[in-house]
Write a protein that holds these residues in place. Structure first.
Motif, PDB file in Angstrom:
ATOM      1  N   GLN A 116     103.625  28.012 101.780  1.00 36.04           N
ATOM      2  CA  GLN A 116     104.358  27.193 100.810  1.00 36.04           C
ATOM      3  C   GLN A 116     103.382  26.383  99.962  1.00 36.04           C
ATOM      4  O   GLN A 116     103.626  26.162  98.777  1.00 36.04           O
ATOM      5  CB  GLN A 116     105.380  26.286 101.520  1.00 36.04           C
ATOM      6  N   ARG A 117     102.256  25.978 100.540  1.00 39.33           N
ATOM      7  CA  ARG A 117     101.256  25.271  99.721  1.00 39.33           C
ATOM      8  C   ARG A 117     100.641  26.206  98.678  1.00 39.33           C
ATOM      9  O   ARG A 117     100.333  25.786  97.561  1.00 39.33           O
ATOM     10  CB  ARG A 117     100.193  24.636 100.613  1.00 39.33           C
ATOM     11  N   VAL A 118     100.480  27.473  99.035  1.00 37.59           N
ATOM     12  CA  VAL A 118     100.005  28.456  98.042  1.00 37.59           C
ATOM     13  C   VAL A 118     101.029  28.540  96.896  1.00 37.59           C
ATOM     14  O   VAL A 118     100.663  28.547  95.716  1.00 37.59           O
ATOM     15  CB  VAL A 118      99.807  29.849  98.693  1.00 37.59           C
TER      16      VAL A 118
ATOM     17  N   ALA B 229     115.370  14.461 101.790  1.00 36.20           N
ATOM     18  CA  ALA B 229     115.862  13.658 100.650  1.00 36.20           C
ATOM     19  C   ALA B 229     115.282  12.245 100.686  1.00 36.20           C
ATOM     20  O   ALA B 229     115.121  11.615  99.633  1.00 36.20           O
ATOM     21  CB  ALA B 229     117.384  13.610 100.674  1.00 36.20           C
ATOM     22  N   ASP B 230     114.936  11.763 101.886  1.00 31.88           N
ATOM     23  CA  ASP B 230     114.376  10.412 102.000  1.00 31.88           C
ATOM     24  C   ASP B 230     113.059  10.247 101.231  1.00 31.88           C
ATOM     25  O   ASP B 230     112.663   9.129 100.921  1.00 31.88           O
ATOM     26  CB  ASP B 230     114.140  10.056 103.481  1.00 31.88           C
ATOM     27  N   TYR B 231     112.385  11.329 100.944  1.00 33.38           N
ATOM     28  CA  TYR B 231     111.131  11.242 100.179  1.00 33.38           C
ATOM     29  C   TYR B 231     111.381  10.918  98.706  1.00 33.38           C
ATOM     30  O   TYR B 231     110.489  10.457  98.017  1.00 33.38           O
ATOM     31  CB  TYR B 231     110.344  12.558 100.267  1.00 33.38           C
ATOM     32  N   ALA B 232     112.580  11.225  98.228  1.00 27.49           N
ATOM     33  CA  ALA B 232     112.875  11.000  96.808  1.00 27.49           C
ATOM     34  C   ALA B 232     113.538   9.638  96.638  1.00 27.49           C
ATOM     35  O   ALA B 232     114.334   9.212  97.474  1.00 27.49           O
ATOM     36  CB  ALA B 232     113.797  12.095  96.297  1.00 27.49           C
ATOM     37  N   LYS B 233     113.223   8.973  95.551  1.00 36.00           N
ATOM     38  CA  LYS B 233     113.775   7.646  95.313  1.00 36.00           C
ATOM     39  C   LYS B 233     115.251   7.765  94.893  1.00 36.00           C
ATOM     40  O   LYS B 233     116.093   7.000  95.326  1.00 36.00           O
ATOM     41  CB  LYS B 233     112.966   6.997  94.187  1.00 36.00           C
ATOM     42  N   ARG B 234     115.509   8.745  94.072  1.00 35.87           N
ATOM     43  CA  ARG B 234     116.867   8.909  93.536  1.00 35.87           C
ATOM     44  C   ARG B 234     117.519  10.153  94.120  1.00 35.87           C
ATOM     45  O   ARG B 234     116.851  11.164  94.356  1.00 35.87           O
ATOM     46  CB  ARG B 234     116.782   9.048  92.018  1.00 35.87           C
ATOM     47  N   MET B 235     118.821  10.058  94.323  1.00 35.77           N
ATOM     48  CA  MET B 235     119.560  11.197  94.857  1.00 35.77           C
ATOM     49  C   MET B 235     120.777  11.493  93.988  1.00 35.77           C
ATOM     50  O   MET B 235     121.480  10.574  93.567  1.00 35.77           O
ATOM     51  CB  MET B 235     120.033  10.862  96.262  1.00 35.77           C
ATOM     52  N   ILE B 236     120.982  12.775  93.747  1.00 33.93           N
ATOM     53  CA  ILE B 236     122.205  13.221  93.079  1.00 33.93           C
ATOM     54  C   ILE B 236     122.932  14.081  94.100  1.00 33.93           C
ATOM     55  O   ILE B 236     122.339  14.995  94.666  1.00 33.93           O
ATOM     56  CB  ILE B 236     121.883  14.027  91.807  1.00 33.93           C
TER      57      ILE B 236
ATOM     58  N   ILE C 133     104.596  19.279 103.661  1.00 35.32           N
ATOM     59  CA  ILE C 133     104.928  19.776 102.321  1.00 35.32           C
ATOM     60  C   ILE C 133     105.479  18.640 101.456  1.00 35.32           C
ATOM     61  O   ILE C 133     105.115  18.502 100.281  1.00 35.32           O
ATOM     62  CB  ILE C 133     105.931  20.955 102.416  1.00 35.32           C
ATOM     63  N   MET C 134     106.311  17.788 102.050  1.00 31.84           N
ATOM     64  CA  MET C 134     106.866  16.674 101.273  1.00 31.84           C
ATOM     65  C   MET C 134     105.767  15.683 100.879  1.00 31.84           C
ATOM     66  O   MET C 134     105.848  15.069  99.815  1.00 31.84           O
ATOM     67  CB  MET C 134     107.985  15.981 102.059  1.00 31.84           C
ATOM     68  N   ASP C 135     104.733  15.564 101.720  1.00 28.94           N
ATOM     69  CA  ASP C 135     103.590  14.721 101.346  1.00 28.94           C
ATOM     70  C   ASP C 135     102.875  15.299 100.119  1.00 28.94           C
ATOM     71  O   ASP C 135     102.409  14.549  99.259  1.00 28.94           O
ATOM     72  CB  ASP C 135     102.603  14.589 102.516  1.00 28.94           C
ATOM     73  N   VAL C 136     102.798  16.624 100.045  1.00 32.07           N
ATOM     74  CA  VAL C 136     102.178  17.259  98.872  1.00 32.07           C
ATOM     75  C   VAL C 136     102.993  16.918  97.616  1.00 32.07           C
ATOM     76  O   VAL C 136     102.442  16.501  96.589  1.00 32.07           O
ATOM     77  CB  VAL C 136     102.067  18.794  99.038  1.00 32.07           C
ATOM     78  N   PHE C 137     104.317  17.043  97.703  1.00 32.43           N
ATOM     79  CA  PHE C 137     105.156  16.707  96.542  1.00 32.43           C
ATOM     80  C   PHE C 137     105.012  15.231  96.162  1.00 32.43           C
ATOM     81  O   PHE C 137     104.978  14.876  94.986  1.00 32.43           O
ATOM     82  CB  PHE C 137     106.631  17.018  96.833  1.00 32.43           C
ATOM     83  N   THR C 138     104.917  14.373  97.187  1.00 26.82           N
ATOM     84  CA  THR C 138     104.772  12.936  96.922  1.00 26.82           C
ATOM     85  C   THR C 138     103.481  12.659  96.155  1.00 26.82           C
ATOM     86  O   THR C 138     103.462  11.883  95.195  1.00 26.82           O
ATOM     87  CB  THR C 138     104.785  12.155  98.260  1.00 26.82           C
TER      88      THR C 138
ATOM     89  N   GLU D 163     115.220  24.032  98.063  1.00 27.11           N
ATOM     90  CA  GLU D 163     115.105  24.062  99.532  1.00 27.11           C
ATOM     91  C   GLU D 163     113.691  24.465  99.974  1.00 27.11           C
ATOM     92  O   GLU D 163     113.529  25.374 100.797  1.00 27.11           O
ATOM     93  CB  GLU D 163     116.120  25.051 100.135  1.00 27.11           C
ATOM     94  N   PRO D 164     112.652  23.789  99.478  1.00 29.49           N
ATOM     95  CA  PRO D 164     111.277  24.233  99.749  1.00 29.49           C
ATOM     96  C   PRO D 164     110.868  24.142 101.214  1.00 29.49           C
ATOM     97  O   PRO D 164     109.897  24.774 101.612  1.00 29.49           O
ATOM     98  CB  PRO D 164     110.419  23.288  98.895  1.00 29.49           C
ATOM     99  N   THR D 165     111.612  23.346 101.992  1.00 26.89           N
ATOM    100  CA  THR D 165     111.262  23.209 103.403  1.00 26.89           C
ATOM    101  C   THR D 165     112.279  23.902 104.307  1.00 26.89           C
ATOM    102  O   THR D 165     112.237  23.747 105.533  1.00 26.89           O
ATOM    103  CB  THR D 165     111.171  21.717 103.797  1.00 26.89           C
TER     104      THR D 165
END
Ligand code: ADP
Ligand code: MG
Length: 244
Positions: free
Chosen positions: A159-161, A215-222, A191-196, A178-180
């Motif tokens: 997934q990092r590749v 979802a907790d990694y994102a500040k905003r949720m829809i 992986i979420m640390d990479v996105f962060t 759904e990357p994870t």
């Protein structure tokens, strides 16, 4: 945050976007119903919802892989409906990076070839492609892995590749569906640390998930329920106990 009126221009703007699938025999299914929202540069947004609620359909529209049945979608201020398929393909290649649940790597090609693949369509030569792939692999902490095959590394590394490949054209936005979804929880966190980290560098991230921890990694949720937007705001203000 959502719908804020600032001088910054929205990177993504949807107004009353609907999507209906028409099936043979005159049947149709309304999958997205009057979805409106805007995303501003540098945001990190999760799109949540149950399976079948329309998340991937929405993601395909956001990523210009599909068009709305009605309503307006503007990407970087430009209405997607005004563009030809060729123009959309160019915008997609330049502005957007994609990350998918199942990585979508070419299993018989080296990791460097996978990462640099989008550059082939721009006529960039082999040497530059390889150099740029190595730079991108560095960003996802896969230095030294360029000559391996995807089958020789773990799912998290694959997934990092895929993330390195998404970064190769220096996109302003990354869409991740759904990357994870295929990864264990420890690897998901990595992986979420990479996105962060990418978000901290200014890349706008829109990520589909049905997992609360992700979802907790994102500040905003829809939140989408049966094709309708039912929540749009701070993740921290969302009552996870309630169903809506
Ligand atoms: P999610 O990603 O939230 O699980 P999807 O966007 O994949 O949801 O699907 C939402 C609904 O749209 C589902 O009922 C699905 O069966 C339907 N659907 C998705 N793609 C198509 C298609 N190409 N043709 C017809 N129906 C579709
Ligand atoms: Mg989906």
């Amino acid at each position: 945050m959502p719908q804020k009126k600032e001088n910054k221009n929205a990177v993504i703007e949807l107004k009353d976007v609907c999507k209906t699938y028409f099936m043979p025999g005159g049947m149709s299914q309304s999958v997205l119903k009057n979805i409106s929202f805007a995303v501003y540069p540098g945001e990190f947004v999760s799109i949540m919802g149950h399976s079948g609620s329309g998340k991937s359909t929405l993601m395909n529209i956001l990523g210009c892989l599909d068009r709305p049945t009605s309503g307006v979608y503007k990407l970087a201020g430009q209405a997607v409906s005004d563009k030809t398929d060729t123009e959309l393909a160019r915008i997609r290649g330049k502005e957007i990076g994609f990350v998918f649940q199942n990585f979508n790597l070419l299993m018989k090609r080296s990791i460097a070839d996978n990462v640099s693949m989008p550059l082939i369509y721009q006529g960039i030569g082999e040497k530059e492609r390889h150099e740029r792939a190595i730079q991108m692999l560095h960003q996802v902490q896969l230095d030294g892995y360029e000559n391996r095959l995807p089958t020789q590394i773990s799912g998290g590394m694959q997934q990092r590749v895929a993330i390195a490949r998404a970064l190769i054209n220096h996109p302003k936005i990354i869409f991740a569906d759904e990357p994870t979804g295929n990864l264990d929880s420890k690897t998901s966190d990595e992986i979420m640390d990479v996105f962060t980290e990418l978000n901290k560098k200014g890349i706008t991230i829109v990520l589909v998930t049905h997992e609360d921890d992700v979802a907790d990694y994102a500040k905003r949720m829809i939140k989408i329920d049966d094709g309708r937007k039912v929540y749009d705001g701070l993740r921290s203000n969302y009552n996870k106990g309630s169903k809506k």
